[in-house]
Design a protein around this motif. Structure first.
Motif, mmCIF file in Angstrom:
data_model
loop_
_atom_site.group_PDB
_atom_site.id
_atom_site.type_symbol
_atom_site.label_atom_id
_atom_site.label_comp_id
_atom_site.label_asym_id
_atom_site.label_seq_id
_atom_site.Cartn_x
_atom_site.Cartn_y
_atom_site.Cartn_z
ATOM 1 N N GLU A 393 0.992 -1.249 0.096
ATOM 2 C CA GLU A 393 0.189 0.081 0.026
ATOM 3 C C GLU A 393 1.025 1.320 -0.085
ATOM 4 O OE1 GLU A 393 -3.589 2.134 2.721
ATOM 5 O OE2 GLU A 393 -2.988 -0.058 2.976
ATOM 6 N N ALA A 394 1.852 1.234 0.865
ATOM 7 C CA ALA A 394 2.815 2.486 0.929
ATOM 8 C C ALA A 394 3.507 2.817 -0.439
ATOM 9 C CB ALA A 394 3.691 2.435 2.096
ATOM 10 N N ALA A 395 3.929 1.676 -0.891
ATOM 11 C CA ALA A 395 4.708 1.733 -2.151
ATOM 12 C C ALA A 395 3.962 2.400 -3.367
ATOM 13 C CB ALA A 395 5.347 0.323 -2.565
ATOM 14 N N ALA A 403 5.309 -2.122 -5.266
ATOM 15 C CA ALA A 403 4.257 -2.364 -4.781
ATOM 16 C C ALA A 403 3.467 -3.852 -5.216
ATOM 17 C CB ALA A 403 3.294 -1.423 -4.947
ATOM 18 N N VAL A 404 3.630 -4.140 -6.378
ATOM 19 C CA VAL A 404 2.995 -5.241 -6.725
ATOM 20 C C VAL A 404 3.916 -6.495 -6.620
ATOM 21 C CG1 VAL A 404 4.019 -5.204 -9.159
ATOM 22 C CG2 VAL A 404 1.834 -6.197 -8.895
ATOM 23 N N ASN A 408 2.061 -9.447 -4.738
ATOM 24 C CA ASN A 408 2.065 -10.918 -5.192
ATOM 25 C C ASN A 408 2.736 -12.071 -4.349
ATOM 26 O OD1 ASN A 408 0.729 -10.115 -7.690
ATOM 27 N ND2 ASN A 408 2.603 -9.731 -8.563
ATOM 28 N N ALA A 409 3.425 -11.543 -3.442
ATOM 29 C CA ALA A 409 4.092 -12.172 -2.498
ATOM 30 C C ALA A 409 3.148 -12.924 -1.696
ATOM 31 C CB ALA A 409 5.168 -11.883 -1.773
ATOM 32 N N ILE A 410 2.331 -12.244 -1.219
ATOM 33 C CA ILE A 410 0.919 -12.853 -0.536
ATOM 34 C C ILE A 410 0.159 -13.647 -1.196
ATOM 35 C CG2 ILE A 410 -1.219 -11.899 0.627
ATOM 36 C CD1 ILE A 410 1.283 -11.493 2.143
ATOM 37 N N PRO A 420 -0.591 -14.076 -10.318
ATOM 38 C CA PRO A 420 0.071 -12.737 -10.009
ATOM 39 C C PRO A 420 -0.680 -11.403 -10.705
ATOM 40 C CG PRO A 420 1.577 -13.810 -11.342
ATOM 41 C CD PRO A 420 0.141 -14.714 -11.141
ATOM 42 N N LEU A 421 -0.589 -10.237 -10.192
ATOM 43 C CA LEU A 421 -1.120 -9.297 -10.630
ATOM 44 C C LEU A 421 0.045 -8.382 -11.583
ATOM 45 C CD1 LEU A 421 -2.911 -7.749 -7.610
ATOM 46 C CD2 LEU A 421 -4.011 -9.160 -9.583
#
Length: 511
Positions: A393-395, A403-404, A408-410, A420-421
């Protein structure tokens, strides 16, 4: 806050201490005043243990249907009440007032007692040459963290609140007005940065020590407060530090993150950063019971009751909870191919369809591990999955392409094959992160805070198609107003201290 200055719990030993760490296992010497306490390491340890103890009481982290959790779990769009009884629907239905909110006063009072005791510890251990440097630093660092955690919740629930960082007399404490919310949050950030800069806290040496505050817990809390303040760079840098440099790592199996009973082996749990704990068999520890089914409500088909009872007994399980918090229909219908769904939603037991959908990950139906009102599971406060999504979110708000990667790690453990997004605009990624937080952190007391922080609580609740079940008769979607992003300061506190109304005579719009 009539009782605020009275220092009680920090001078009473925690005979039922819940930590595996020896730091929580000293024995009582009775009830002492600050003037003749803090003479050695043992007394300092007893004092800081008392501050921890506040947070495990019913009004705070000890019960998912009372106190703090009414202000965090209810009234969002993931879990809701299964039935109406007593004062529980006040937030769920958005009918709360400044006079009809005894649970809210309990929460307010409990937090300020913890703050008061934390201030006593900080004042008496700082520079105290009777203590070893290790104990002095650790006690001060832990007390600052716990005080910060109390203010984190108080500001999220009430907005502007009295901000007390020193030991006050009764007359001083009961005459304070409310400090602007940003001042309090910036104070929290400064305090936790100071803890880091002075090396007051160390790394937890292993996962079984998550019930003691580590430097990584302090950093995770700092990041959460920074998000509320829109301090994106502070939040991102702090989260990145935790992800890259701490001993914590994402677990491969989402379900395993929540296997945190005191009968479980916590040594392999690399994801939990900080949690409050209590031993199983200790009465009135109802942290899980709201998420555990109540046998009186199940199953959907009464003709299968005997089969359900037999299946539970064969597996050593029991539906002995209160079944108060269940998945909302909108939430249950989403993410059909998400592997987390099996943990977030329990709709059947051994193929027998249940009347309600429960949270499997936050309940524990093992009868030995989780007897009714005597649960031994941790109440998870901070974990790495949240840190990854805070980093995302911050990134994203900073326009940082990483940020992505964090979201994507989650998602990598949430889908098989991976989903992945990529190629999203900043706005689309912002919405994806918000959706991901709803699913990753479902039922963990984060969602209502998130909706308030993003300024979308009202529109989200009004947009629910079924809120929650018809049998509950909840009317939150009809009742919710803009003022409900803050809850009212309890009337009893206003009577004790009229100065609480000086900066806002409307009491957050409730009068």
């Amino acid at each position: 806050m009539k009782r605020l200055p009275y220092i009680v719990s920090i001078f009473i030993l925690l005979a039922l201490s819940s930590s595996c760490d020896d730091f929580l296992e000293e024995e009582t010497r009775g009830i002492l005043a600050p003037s003749n306490f803090f003479n050695n390491d043992e007394e300092a340890i007893i004092a800081v243990n008392g501050v921890y103890r506040h947070f495990t009481f019913t009004q705070l982290y000890g019960n998912f249907t009372r106190g703090l959790f009414k202000a965090t779990q209810y009234g969002a769009d993931d879990y809701g009440l299964s039935r109406t009884f007593g004062p529980m629907p006040l937030v769920e239905n958005y009918t709360i007032s400044e006079t009809d909110n005894g649970f809210l006063r309990d929460t307010w009072t409990a937090f300020y007692r913890a703050i008061s005791d934390a201030n006593v510890v900080i004042e008496n251990v700082s520079g105290n040459t009777n203590l070893s440097e290790q104990t002095r630093n650790r006690a001060e660092g832990e007390a600052i963290f716990l005080r910060s955690l109390a203010y984190y919740h108080l500001t999220n629930i009430f907005g502007d609140v009295p901000y007390i960082t020193s030991v006050l007399s009764l007359s001083e404490a009961t005459s304070l007005g409310r400090e602007e919310v940003s001042v309090v949050r910036q104070g929290i950030i400064a305090d936790l940065t100071d803890v880091e800069n002075r090396n007051l806290l160390s790394e937890a040496s292993n996962a079984t020590q998550v019930t003691r505050v580590s430097i990584w817990a302090a950093k995770a809390l700092k990041a959460k407060v920074a998000l509320w303040e829109g301090e994106w760079q502070i939040a991102f840098t702090t989260c990145e530090d935790i992800i890259n440099n701490s001993q914590h790592s994402l677990m491969a199996n989402y379900e395993d993150v929540f296997k945190v009973s005191d009968l479980d082996d916590l040594s392999a749990n690399t994801e939990v950063i900080f949690a409050f704990d209590w031993l199983s068999g200790v009465s009135n520890r109802q942290a899980l019971d709201a998420f555990n089914p109540r046998i009186a409500d199940e199953p959907e088909d009464p003709a299968e009751n005997d089969a359900l009872v037999a299946a539970l007994a064969a597996n050593g399980d029991a539906f002995t909870g209160t079944g108060a918090l269940v998945c909302l229909p909108d939430f249950e219908a989403e993410h059909p191919d998400d592997l987390r769904k099996a943990s977030n939603i329990m709709r059947d037991y051994e193929g027998i369809i249940l009347n309600f959908a429960y949270s499997r990950k936050l309940g524990n139906i093992n009868d030995a591990q989780s007897p009714r009102f005597q649960s031994g599971d941790l109440a998870i406060v901070l974990r790495l999955g949240d840190v990854y999504l805070m980093a995302a979110e911050a990134a994203n708000e900073l326009g940082n392409a990483s940020a992505v990667d964090y979201i994507n790690a989650i998602r990598a453990r949430a889908y098989e094959p991976d989903q992945p997004l990529s190629g999203l605009s900043q706005g689309d990624l912002r919405q994806a992160i918000r959706d991901e937080r709803r699913w990753e952190l479902a039922g963990e007391g984060q969602r209502r805070y998130d909706l308030i922080r993003w300024g979308i609580l009202v529109e989200t609740v009004r947009g629910l198609s079924a809120y929650p079940y018809e049998k509950v008769g909840a009317t939150g979607a009809d009742n919710i107003q803009e003022r409900h992003d803050r809850l009212p300061i309890p009337a009893e506190e206003l009577l004790l201290n009229p100065n609480l109304l000086l900066s806002d005579p409307t009491n957050n719009g409730y009068r």
